[in-house]
Motif scaffolding. Structure first.
Motif, mmCIF file in Angstrom:
data_model
loop_
_atom_site.group_PDB
_atom_site.id
_atom_site.type_symbol
_atom_site.label_atom_id
_atom_site.label_comp_id
_atom_site.label_asym_id
_atom_site.label_seq_id
_atom_site.Cartn_x
_atom_site.Cartn_y
_atom_site.Cartn_z
ATOM 1 N N ASP A 1 0.925 -1.192 -0.045
ATOM 2 C CA ASP A 1 0.047 0.161 -0.033
ATOM 3 C C ASP A 1 0.776 1.377 0.070
ATOM 4 N N GLY A 2 0.381 2.227 -0.647
ATOM 5 C CA GLY A 2 1.208 3.533 -0.490
ATOM 6 C C GLY A 2 0.662 4.405 -1.942
ATOM 7 N N PHE A 3 1.260 3.892 -3.013
ATOM 8 C CA PHE A 3 0.927 4.484 -4.072
ATOM 9 C C PHE A 3 -0.323 4.533 -4.830
ATOM 10 N N VAL A 4 -0.994 5.499 -5.227
ATOM 11 C CA VAL A 4 -2.370 5.527 -5.382
ATOM 12 C C VAL A 4 -2.437 5.618 -7.029
ATOM 13 N N LEU A 5 -3.043 4.723 -7.630
ATOM 14 C CA LEU A 5 -3.216 4.753 -9.081
ATOM 15 C C LEU A 5 -4.163 5.720 -9.587
ATOM 16 N N ALA A 6 -3.911 6.393 -10.610
ATOM 17 C CA ALA A 6 -5.100 7.196 -10.971
ATOM 18 C C ALA A 6 -5.978 6.445 -11.942
ATOM 19 N N LYS A 7 -7.266 6.756 -12.258
ATOM 20 C CA LYS A 7 -7.989 6.438 -13.237
ATOM 21 C C LYS A 7 -7.477 6.681 -14.937
ATOM 22 N N HIS A 8 -7.627 5.507 -15.475
ATOM 23 C CA HIS A 8 -7.164 5.687 -16.966
ATOM 24 C C HIS A 8 -5.704 6.122 -17.107
ATOM 25 N N ALA A 9 -4.772 5.642 -16.112
ATOM 26 C CA ALA A 9 -3.428 6.071 -15.994
ATOM 27 C C ALA A 9 -2.904 5.344 -17.446
ATOM 28 N N PRO A 10 -1.982 6.223 -18.056
ATOM 29 C CA PRO A 10 -1.267 5.634 -19.219
ATOM 30 C C PRO A 10 -0.370 4.452 -19.096
ATOM 31 N N ILE A 11 0.077 4.054 -17.975
ATOM 32 C CA ILE A 11 0.878 2.897 -17.626
ATOM 33 C C ILE A 11 0.763 2.512 -16.272
ATOM 34 N N ASN B 1 -2.511 19.919 -2.133
ATOM 35 C CA ASN B 1 -2.516 19.205 -1.091
ATOM 36 C C ASN B 1 -1.218 18.514 -0.624
ATOM 37 N N GLY B 2 -0.161 18.846 -1.142
ATOM 38 C CA GLY B 2 1.009 18.210 -0.885
ATOM 39 C C GLY B 2 1.300 16.684 -1.212
ATOM 40 N N ASP B 3 0.659 16.149 -1.766
ATOM 41 C CA ASP B 3 0.737 14.775 -2.405
ATOM 42 C C ASP B 3 2.009 14.894 -3.482
ATOM 43 N N TRP B 4 2.468 13.659 -3.761
ATOM 44 C CA TRP B 4 3.516 13.750 -4.514
ATOM 45 C C TRP B 4 3.156 12.972 -5.961
ATOM 46 N N TRP B 5 2.944 13.803 -7.346
ATOM 47 C CA TRP B 5 2.241 13.180 -8.310
ATOM 48 C C TRP B 5 3.428 12.805 -9.136
ATOM 49 N N LEU B 6 3.056 11.800 -9.922
ATOM 50 C CA LEU B 6 3.776 11.185 -11.102
ATOM 51 C C LEU B 6 2.931 11.227 -12.487
ATOM 52 N N HIS B 7 3.598 11.702 -13.433
ATOM 53 C CA HIS B 7 2.918 11.932 -14.811
ATOM 54 C C HIS B 7 3.942 11.210 -15.537
ATOM 55 N N PHE B 8 3.271 10.691 -16.681
ATOM 56 C CA PHE B 8 4.202 10.009 -17.729
ATOM 57 C C PHE B 8 3.806 10.188 -19.114
ATOM 58 N N ALA B 9 4.538 10.117 -20.146
ATOM 59 C CA ALA B 9 4.150 10.142 -21.428
ATOM 60 C C ALA B 9 5.257 9.308 -22.206
ATOM 61 N N ALA C 1 7.149 8.841 -26.208
ATOM 62 C CA ALA C 1 7.846 10.102 -27.113
ATOM 63 C C ALA C 1 6.584 10.534 -27.857
ATOM 64 N N GLY C 2 6.379 11.812 -27.987
ATOM 65 C CA GLY C 2 5.618 12.582 -28.904
ATOM 66 C C GLY C 2 4.078 12.673 -28.293
ATOM 67 N N GLN C 3 3.980 11.952 -27.089
ATOM 68 C CA GLN C 3 2.499 11.991 -26.455
ATOM 69 C C GLN C 3 2.546 13.141 -25.353
ATOM 70 N N LYS C 4 1.534 13.670 -24.854
ATOM 71 C CA LYS C 4 1.302 14.454 -23.599
ATOM 72 C C LYS C 4 1.266 13.680 -22.458
ATOM 73 N N PHE C 5 1.842 14.363 -21.382
ATOM 74 C CA PHE C 5 1.705 13.889 -20.098
ATOM 75 C C PHE C 5 0.371 13.515 -19.569
ATOM 76 N N ALA C 6 0.441 12.375 -18.876
ATOM 77 C CA ALA C 6 -0.906 12.020 -18.233
ATOM 78 C C ALA C 6 -0.510 11.590 -16.774
ATOM 79 N N PRO C 7 -1.572 11.560 -15.887
ATOM 80 C CA PRO C 7 -1.239 11.092 -14.639
ATOM 81 C C PRO C 7 -1.342 9.833 -14.491
ATOM 82 N N VAL C 8 -0.069 9.058 -13.701
ATOM 83 C CA VAL C 8 -0.163 7.724 -13.573
ATOM 84 C C VAL C 8 -0.650 7.601 -11.860
ATOM 85 N N GLY C 9 -0.466 8.493 -11.021
ATOM 86 C CA GLY C 9 -0.956 8.324 -9.584
ATOM 87 C C GLY C 9 -0.028 9.210 -8.765
ATOM 88 N N TYR C 10 -0.152 8.932 -7.641
ATOM 89 C CA TYR C 10 0.614 9.982 -6.533
ATOM 90 C C TYR C 10 0.719 9.111 -5.226
#
Length: 202
Positions: free
Chosen positions: A54-64, A86-94, A96-105
């Motif tokens: 438990d820890g990392f919270v996966l975003a809905k429709h994460a790209p990976i 809110n101080g959470d640490w977010w991770l976005h991913f893309a 090559a050639g794609q826009k960043f999308a949230p993976v989770g936090y």
């Protein structure tokens, strides 16, 4: 890696890691996988890699999803930042050639010192071998240069989530544990190359 700790007290290390990994003992194959990790004591008793605790919270429709095979993709982008809301640490991913999308936090509540800010940022790679086995290649196995693995378009993220290039920053330094098998290039404003063929036993 993004972290907070006071050297050399590794037991106080609050850390977030993102990257890619080839590790048969973890994944059961020799493929390249998307990797994340976190800990509040240098992986002594807290945290884990991917979604194995438990820890990392996966975003809905994460790209990976952490642990996914990268399936031949050779270029990818990551963005790690602390939400000003809110101080959470977010991770976005893309890819090559794609826009960043949230993976989770990683929720702010997971951490101690990293709950407030980071005082340590690192880019690079590492390898491991056991016993008398020779160490594996790093990156794509080439020495640093035009055809080797590289980190590009590196940027810091401000408190307001804007970005800027590192440039010549005091305290920014390279570190190589065994130059017979691995090397790193000079830091060129916002990129560097790294890697090597491996083959070390010490």
């Amino acid at each position: 890696m993004v972290g907070n700790y006071e050297y050399p007290h590794i037991d106080t290390l609050n850390i977030i890691q993102v990257g890619w990994n080839i590790q048969p003992s973890l994944y059961g194959d020799n493929k390249t996988h998307f990797l994340i990790g976190w800990s509040t004591d240098g992986y002594s008793s807290t945290g884990c890699f991917d979604l194995k605790c438990d820890g990392f919270v996966l975003a809905k429709h994460a790209p990976i999803t952490p642990g996914d095979t990268l399936k031949g993709k050779s270029k990818m982008s990551f963005k790690i930042f602390k939400s000003k809301d809110n101080g959470d640490w977010w991770l976005h991913f893309a890819h090559a050639g794609q826009k960043f999308a949230p993976v989770g936090y990683w929720p702010q509540s997971l951490f101690n010192s990293l709950k407030f800010y980071s005082n340590y940022v690192s880019w690079g790679g590492y390898t491991t071998s056991y016993g008398e086995k020779r160490s594996p290649p790093m990156g794509n196995g080439h020495w640093p240069g035009p055809d080797s693995a590289a980190f590009q378009d590196m940027q810091y993220v401000n408190e307001d989530e804007t970005t800027y290039r590192p440039g010549p920053v005091p305290g920014l330094q390279s570190w190589v544990t065994n130059k017979e098998c691995y090397k790193v290039s000079d830091f060129m404003i916002d990129h560097f190359s790294y890697g090597g063929p491996g083959g070390c036993t010490n």
